[in-house]
Enzyme design. Sequence first.
Site, PDB file in Angstrom:
ATOM      1  N   ASN A 132     -10.449  -0.815   0.209  1.00 39.00           N
ATOM      2  CA  ASN A 132      -8.957  -0.679   0.369  1.00 39.00           C
ATOM      3  C   ASN A 132      -8.530  -1.150  -0.997  1.00 39.00           C
ATOM      4  OD1 ASN A 132      -6.228  -1.006   0.657  1.00 39.00           O
ATOM      5  ND2 ASN A 132      -6.467  -1.918   2.809  1.00 39.00           N
ATOM      6  N   CYS A 157       0.736  -1.177  -0.065  1.00 31.87           N
ATOM      7  CA  CYS A 157      -0.011  -0.134  -0.099  1.00 31.87           C
ATOM      8  C   CYS A 157       0.664   1.004   0.055  1.00 31.87           C
ATOM      9  CB  CYS A 157      -1.136   0.027   1.261  1.00 31.87           C
ATOM     10  SG  CYS A 157      -1.823  -1.666   1.253  1.00 31.87           S
ATOM     11  N   HIS A 215      -3.137   6.495   3.039  1.00 30.17           N
ATOM     12  CA  HIS A 215      -3.521   5.316   2.442  1.00 30.17           C
ATOM     13  C   HIS A 215      -5.040   4.974   3.056  1.00 30.17           C
ATOM     14  CE1 HIS A 215      -4.176   1.192   1.465  1.00 30.17           C
ATOM     15  NE2 HIS A 215      -3.904   0.635   2.506  1.00 30.17           N
TER      16      HIS A 215
HETATM   17  N1  ACO Z   1     -18.328  -9.108  10.249  1.00 30.31           N
HETATM   18  C1  ACO Z   1     -18.712  -9.283  11.704  1.00 30.31           C
HETATM   19  N2  ACO Z   1     -17.883  -9.761  12.523  1.00 30.31           N
HETATM   20  C2  ACO Z   1     -16.348  -9.863  12.268  1.00 30.31           C
HETATM   21  C3  ACO Z   1     -15.986  -9.447  10.928  1.00 30.31           C
HETATM   22  C4  ACO Z   1     -16.922  -9.455   9.852  1.00 30.31           C
HETATM   23  N3  ACO Z   1     -16.560  -8.860   8.687  1.00 30.31           N
HETATM   24  N4  ACO Z   1     -14.866  -9.820  10.958  1.00 30.31           N
HETATM   25  C5  ACO Z   1     -14.364 -10.141  12.063  1.00 30.31           C
HETATM   26  N5  ACO Z   1     -15.554 -10.034  13.157  1.00 30.31           N
HETATM   27  C6  ACO Z   1     -15.625 -10.508  14.432  1.00 30.31           C
HETATM   28  C7  ACO Z   1     -14.471 -11.363  14.678  1.00 30.31           C
HETATM   29  O1  ACO Z   1     -14.783 -12.698  14.592  1.00 30.31           O
HETATM   30  C8  ACO Z   1     -14.534 -10.855  16.371  1.00 30.31           C
HETATM   31  O2  ACO Z   1     -15.427 -11.617  16.964  1.00 30.31           O
HETATM   32  P1  ACO Z   1     -15.250 -12.172  18.547  1.00 30.31           P
HETATM   33  O3  ACO Z   1     -15.028 -11.117  19.439  1.00 30.31           O
HETATM   34  O4  ACO Z   1     -16.348 -12.927  18.855  1.00 30.31           O
HETATM   35  O5  ACO Z   1     -14.022 -13.149  18.311  1.00 30.31           O
HETATM   36  C9  ACO Z   1     -14.793  -9.555  16.405  1.00 30.31           C
HETATM   37  O6  ACO Z   1     -15.573  -9.092  15.287  1.00 30.31           O
HETATM   38  C10 ACO Z   1     -13.622  -8.576  16.506  1.00 30.31           C
HETATM   39  O7  ACO Z   1     -12.591  -8.998  15.620  1.00 30.31           O
HETATM   40  P2  ACO Z   1     -11.520  -8.228  15.160  1.00 30.31           P
HETATM   41  O8  ACO Z   1     -10.494  -8.736  14.353  1.00 30.31           O
HETATM   42  O9  ACO Z   1     -10.642  -7.918  16.510  1.00 30.31           O
HETATM   43  O10 ACO Z   1     -11.926  -6.809  14.719  1.00 30.31           O
HETATM   44  P3  ACO Z   1     -11.313  -5.319  14.549  1.00 30.31           P
HETATM   45  O11 ACO Z   1     -12.257  -4.310  15.538  1.00 30.31           O
HETATM   46  O12 ACO Z   1      -9.939  -5.515  14.815  1.00 30.31           O
HETATM   47  O13 ACO Z   1     -11.668  -4.880  13.132  1.00 30.31           O
HETATM   48  C11 ACO Z   1     -10.316  -4.808  10.854  1.00 30.31           C
HETATM   49  C12 ACO Z   1     -11.212  -5.789  12.148  1.00 30.31           C
HETATM   50  C13 ACO Z   1     -11.452  -4.158  10.291  1.00 30.31           C
HETATM   51  C14 ACO Z   1      -9.902  -5.753   9.854  1.00 30.31           C
HETATM   52  C15 ACO Z   1      -9.397  -3.973  11.691  1.00 30.31           C
HETATM   53  O14 ACO Z   1      -8.666  -4.833  12.618  1.00 30.31           O
HETATM   54  C16 ACO Z   1      -8.764  -3.220  10.659  1.00 30.31           C
HETATM   55  O15 ACO Z   1      -8.976  -2.518   9.859  1.00 30.31           O
HETATM   56  N6  ACO Z   1      -7.208  -3.602  10.687  1.00 30.31           N
HETATM   57  C17 ACO Z   1      -6.220  -2.853   9.560  1.00 30.31           C
HETATM   58  C18 ACO Z   1      -6.371  -3.673   8.589  1.00 30.31           C
HETATM   59  C19 ACO Z   1      -5.616  -3.222   7.265  1.00 30.31           C
HETATM   60  O16 ACO Z   1      -5.280  -1.959   7.394  1.00 30.31           O
HETATM   61  N7  ACO Z   1      -4.817  -3.665   6.661  1.00 30.31           N
HETATM   62  C20 ACO Z   1      -3.741  -3.272   5.665  1.00 30.31           C
HETATM   63  C21 ACO Z   1      -3.985  -4.242   4.625  1.00 30.31           C
HETATM   64  S1  ACO Z   1      -3.596  -3.329   3.208  1.00 30.31           S
HETATM   65  C22 ACO Z   1      -2.001  -4.338   2.476  1.00 30.31           C
HETATM   66  O17 ACO Z   1      -1.059  -3.992   2.615  1.00 30.31           O
HETATM   67  C23 ACO Z   1      -2.716  -5.255   1.237  1.00 30.31           C
END
Ligand code: ACO
Length: 334
Positions: free
Chosen positions: A288, A122, A258
């Site tokens: 994204n 990214c 980003h």
């Molecule tokens: N819908 C509903 N529930 C979900 C989903 C979904 N799509 N995904 C996960 N959950 C649940 C999980 O199972 C978990 O449930 P539990 O508490 O019962 O175990 C709960 O939601 C919380 O999960 P987390 O993974 O801790 O959720 P978080 O609040 O961290 O949000 C997210 C997840 C949106 C992915 C966030 O962590 C994030 O944006 N992180 C950064 C991602 C990013 O920027 N990545 C860069 C990639 S770019 C590149 O370089 C290719």
Amino acid sequence: MISSHTTGKIKSQASITGLGVYVPERVLSNHDLEKMVETSDEWITQRTGFRERRIAGEEQYTSDLCIEAIKDMIQRYQVTIQDVDLIIVATTTPDYPFPTVACMVQAHFGLHAGAIDISAACAGFVYGLQMANGMISAGLHKKVLVIGAETLSKVTDYTDRSTCILFGDGAGCVLVEFDEEGSFITTQCGSVGEEGHHLYRTGLRNVIEGEKMLGNGNIYQNGREIYKWAVGTLPGEISSWMEKAEMTMEDVDWFVPHSANLRMIEAICKRIPYPLEQTLFSGEFYGNTSSATIPLAMEIGIREGKIQSGDKLLLYGFGGGLVYAGALIQWKLD
Ligand code: ACO
């Protein structure tokens, strides 16, 4: 962990002279995703700020998106690309490992140019801009095409709700040309390979730092770790960089980070601090798109009449590697 290279003010003899974008026609909304995995529009919107993303056709690849973005730029800015002497494509989803996407673009337009793909996830588009500015300012090139383009839908596991709600496809390009009064003010780049196993796509190898990765070529991430790293580290990196360059965030008219996640951007802005209203985000309707999020957000800023000639833009990419790269530039286009 801080491990960046930061410049003070730099001598630049390069400026952006055109910008173009392309996104595929097919829309994948949060409601569509509700039918595919256990999730909800509310959960996705609250956690990410994303509503929709675009998905490339089965036979549409990254090079096709690049070509459309370039055509868009030519139409918008009446620029000519026949004298481009270098093509840089930032992508993690090239049509093939080789030939490169840059070579496919060169062949399509019949250009007489060097061509290279770069891989910095990214942060790729901003790395490409830094390279273009450096090469032009050093007298190696005069006119460089920099493109950020991805077809992430082709490497996304649509049964994994933690990743499939995030990613989309798209492309953005700029033309960078020799300009006596160049508009790159200062740059920063950094990497934290030690944390690379939190966000990856396996290739020939599926062990990182002794740990076995899930290895079928799709994107995997520990979203929480990436979130913590971005919010915990990047604001400090940006502040110390601005200090070294003798600039302040008050000098910045538009922050273009980003578009990984709107909540993450809100937290980063709070910590710098910087007003969220002066931040551009392309994730709401495109998700994204990795290396394409920054030019897509710039296009939105231009279309909405926010970015004006003379404005200072702080472009900041970060992602898989882990890597990050920033460029403070003066926008010169009307
Ligand atoms: N819908 C509903 N529930 C979900 C989903 C979904 N799509 N995904 C996960 N959950 C649940 C999980 O199972 C978990 O449930 P539990 O508490 O019962 O175990 C709960 O939601 C919380 O999960 P987390 O993974 O801790 O959720 P978080 O609040 O961290 O949000 C997210 C997840 C949106 C992915 C966030 O962590 C994030 O944006 N992180 C950064 C991602 C990013 O920027 N990545 C860069 C990639 S770019 C590149 O370089 C290719």
